[in-house]
Design an enzyme around this catalytic site. Structure first.
Site, mmCIF file in Angstrom:
data_model
loop_
_atom_site.group_PDB
_atom_site.id
_atom_site.type_symbol
_atom_site.label_atom_id
_atom_site.label_comp_id
_atom_site.label_asym_id
_atom_site.label_seq_id
_atom_site.Cartn_x
_atom_site.Cartn_y
_atom_site.Cartn_z
ATOM 1 N N ASP A 102 0.831 -1.217 -0.131
ATOM 2 C CA ASP A 102 -0.072 -0.141 -0.036
ATOM 3 C C ASP A 102 0.804 1.203 -0.007
ATOM 4 O OD1 ASP A 102 -2.137 -1.602 0.127
ATOM 5 O OD2 ASP A 102 -2.662 -1.450 2.361
HETATM 6 N N1 URA Z 1 -1.634 -5.999 3.586
HETATM 7 C C1 URA Z 1 -1.998 -4.472 3.747
HETATM 8 O O1 URA Z 1 -2.927 -4.307 4.354
HETATM 9 N N2 URA Z 1 -1.244 -3.561 3.290
HETATM 10 C C2 URA Z 1 -0.094 -3.805 2.765
HETATM 11 O O2 URA Z 1 0.569 -3.006 2.150
HETATM 12 C C3 URA Z 1 0.341 -5.101 2.673
HETATM 13 C C4 URA Z 1 -0.188 -6.386 3.372
#
Ligand code: URA
Length: 230
Positions: A102
């Site tokens: 993310d």
């Molecule tokens: N899980 C999440 O919620 N975000 C990420 O970036 C990776 C795994």
């Protein structure tokens, strides 16, 4: 693609000729004589018949990036900088991300042009754990580990997550190992307990750990040994 199919797709050989070439041991893939018609030829393979190079094979490329906060795990984005903007490499259009993170998640990101390799790394079947360091807004309760180990039902995908391993490090910090990489998976798992993830950092994907010498935004090519571990 199988080597016999690769050769018979070329205008210069028919199937009978291909069979003979293989039996007569005139075909070399990556410098080795190949007689098995099932032998795999990839876009990275160097293929010769006698002294003619039929495919030069493009180089397979593998990079480890320490993803900083505030950049998108995508190859292009109209608004924000992307992780590919951090790479000073030619032909970036050939590269893809093996397991996105993310916008504000930091840590290990693997980038390659080798689709088979990245599938092995990310598909749940191979069961390679992706390990995250997590900080949360609320305290992490004793029931979290059992719930995560049992799997959580995700209604949107209509699936139950694979068993995940939680090690609680402090009242609001933990290390979580998950097998899949569902959309916002870690945040949704903690969200099950109404607990917001305030920091998320990927430390490891299977056997590959983030190189501690890489500052956020820095990257390096993987070593031969690292590539072979996947
Ligand atoms: N899980 C999440 O919620 N975000 C990420 O970036 C990776 C795994």
């Amino acid at each position: 693609m199988r080597v016999d199919r690769f050769l018979s797709n070329l205008p210069r050989f028919n199937r009978q000729q291909v069979r003979l070439l293989l039996v007569e041991r005139r075909v070399k893939v990556d410098g080795q004589v190949v007689s098995d018609p099932h032998h795999e030829v990839r876009e990275f393979s160097h293929v010769m018949v006698d002294n003619d190079v039929l495919q030069a094979g493009k180089p397979a490329r593998y990079f480890m990036l320490h993803k900083p906060q505030g950049c998108v795990s995508a190859t292009s984005d109209p608004q924000h900088r992307t992780v590919l903007d951090l790479l000073d490499e030619p032909d970036k259009g050939d590269l893809h991300i093996a397991g996105r993170l993310d916008f504000n998640t930091t840590g290990l990101l693997l980038i390659t042009n080798d689709g088979q390799w990245s599938r092995r790394l990310t598909q749940p079947l191979t069961k390679l754990p992706k390990v995250y360091y997590v900080e949360t807004a609320q305290e992490i309760g004793p029931q979290y580990a059992t719930t995560f180990a049992q799997g959580l039902y995700f209604a949107f995908e209509n699936l139950t997550t694979q068993p995940a391993e939680l090690v609680v490090l402090g009242p609001r910090t933990a290390r979580l190992g998950i097998i899949e990489g569902r959309y916002h998976q870690v945040k949704r798992m903690f969200g099950h307990f109404d607990n917001k993830v305030t920091r998320l950092h990927r430390e490891r994907m299977g056997p590959l750990a983030l190189d501690e010498h890489l500052a956020p935004g820095q990257y390096r090519p993987l070593t031969e040994a690292e590539i072979r571990q996947i």
